[in-house]
Design a protein around this motif. Structure first.
Motif, PDB file in Angstrom:
ATOM      1  N   ASN A  56       1.028  -1.052   0.161  1.00  0.00           N
ATOM      2  CA  ASN A  56       0.091  -0.194  -0.130  1.00  0.00           C
ATOM      3  C   ASN A  56       0.916   1.256  -0.088  1.00  0.00           C
ATOM      4  OD1 ASN A  56      -2.242  -1.463  -0.089  1.00  0.00           O
ATOM      5  ND2 ASN A  56      -2.972  -0.925   2.221  1.00  0.00           N
ATOM      6  N   ILE A  59       2.520   1.920  -3.561  1.00  0.00           N
ATOM      7  CA  ILE A  59       1.469   2.345  -4.452  1.00  0.00           C
ATOM      8  C   ILE A  59       1.216   3.790  -4.094  1.00  0.00           C
ATOM      9  CG2 ILE A  59      -0.725   1.948  -5.251  1.00  0.00           C
ATOM     10  CD1 ILE A  59      -0.358  -1.000  -4.674  1.00  0.00           C
ATOM     11  N   GLU A  62       3.934   5.940  -5.190  1.00  0.00           N
ATOM     12  CA  GLU A  62       4.009   6.028  -6.704  1.00  0.00           C
ATOM     13  C   GLU A  62       3.026   7.150  -7.464  1.00  0.00           C
ATOM     14  OE1 GLU A  62       3.379   2.861 -10.251  1.00  0.00           O
ATOM     15  OE2 GLU A  62       4.375   2.251  -8.276  1.00  0.00           O
ATOM     16  N   TYR A  63       1.885   7.249  -6.692  1.00  0.00           N
ATOM     17  CA  TYR A  63       0.899   7.914  -7.350  1.00  0.00           C
ATOM     18  C   TYR A  63       0.745   9.317  -6.771  1.00  0.00           C
ATOM     19  CZ  TYR A  63      -0.718   4.181 -10.476  1.00  0.00           C
ATOM     20  OH  TYR A  63      -0.679   3.027 -11.205  1.00  0.00           O
ATOM     21  N   THR A  75      -7.782   2.261 -10.052  1.00  0.00           N
ATOM     22  CA  THR A  75      -6.125   2.369 -10.686  1.00  0.00           C
ATOM     23  C   THR A  75      -5.515   1.844  -9.541  1.00  0.00           C
ATOM     24  OG1 THR A  75      -6.843   4.247 -11.804  1.00  0.00           O
ATOM     25  CG2 THR A  75      -4.396   3.774 -11.459  1.00  0.00           C
ATOM     26  N   LEU A  76      -5.887   2.190  -8.169  1.00  0.00           N
ATOM     27  CA  LEU A  76      -4.803   1.609  -7.176  1.00  0.00           C
ATOM     28  C   LEU A  76      -5.598   0.243  -6.836  1.00  0.00           C
ATOM     29  CD1 LEU A  76      -5.128   4.798  -4.668  1.00  0.00           C
ATOM     30  CD2 LEU A  76      -3.514   4.224  -6.262  1.00  0.00           C
ATOM     31  N   ASN A  78      -6.226  -2.021  -8.637  1.00  0.00           N
ATOM     32  CA  ASN A  78      -5.708  -2.885  -9.894  1.00  0.00           C
ATOM     33  C   ASN A  78      -4.200  -3.121  -9.769  1.00  0.00           C
ATOM     34  OD1 ASN A  78      -8.321  -3.121 -11.170  1.00  0.00           O
ATOM     35  ND2 ASN A  78      -7.901  -1.663 -12.710  1.00  0.00           N
ATOM     36  N   GLU A  79      -3.543  -2.104  -8.847  1.00  0.00           N
ATOM     37  CA  GLU A  79      -2.006  -2.397  -8.325  1.00  0.00           C
ATOM     38  C   GLU A  79      -1.944  -3.080  -7.322  1.00  0.00           C
ATOM     39  OE1 GLU A  79       0.735  -1.003  -9.809  1.00  0.00           O
ATOM     40  OE2 GLU A  79      -0.485  -0.056 -11.545  1.00  0.00           O
ATOM     41  N   GLY A  80      -2.994  -3.726  -6.616  1.00  0.00           N
ATOM     42  CA  GLY A  80      -3.077  -4.450  -5.339  1.00  0.00           C
ATOM     43  C   GLY A  80      -3.058  -3.722  -4.010  1.00  0.00           C
TER      44      GLY A  80
END
Length: 128
Positions: A56, A59, A62-63, A75-76, A78-80
């Motif tokens: 978490n 992610i 990164e965003y 979007t988040l 889908n990244e896990g």
């Protein structure tokens, strides 16, 4: 009576000298052996939670390059990203609650009937 049986390290196979009950030739070999034994075991409850928190955080970092951003929930996810795992929360003066994964926070918002996350980074004024 002496034992002439050769003893080898359980990790690297090197011949050992010294105490008869030794299993490893060095602390490095002992540590390496146990690391790989534990790595191959089923993840513990604690490790699953810790891994999700770290994912978490990665992610969110990164965003959220600018310190504050808005990203679609999809979007988040889908990244896990899993919003049920967070380390703490912060409530602003307006009563909005941000959930944090270490120093990166998020709050679910609706923007044009699309669920999004408002991402922020922990600031010094939040300590008060």
């Amino acid at each position: 009576m002496t034992n002439n049986r050769k003893r080898t390290c359980q990790n690297c196979g090197a011949e050992m000298v010294g105490r008869t009950d030794r299993k490893f030739c060095s602390s490095y070999c002992k540590s390496t052996y146990h690391y790989y034994q534990n790595k191959n075991n089923e993840p513990t409850f604690y490790r699953k939670i810790d891994d999700q928190l770290k994912l978490n955080r990665r992610i969110l970092k990164e965003y959220n390059k600018a310190g504050k951003s808005v990203v679609r929930c999809e979007t988040l996810l889908n990244e896990g990203f899993n919003p049920n795992f967070f380390t703490h929360y912060w409530k602003n003066s307006k009563g909005s609650v941000y959930l944090f994964c270490y120093e990166f926070g998020f709050m679910k918002i609706e923007d044009g009937n699309k669920p999004k996350y408002l991402l922020i980074q922990w600031q010094a004024y939040m300590d008060k």
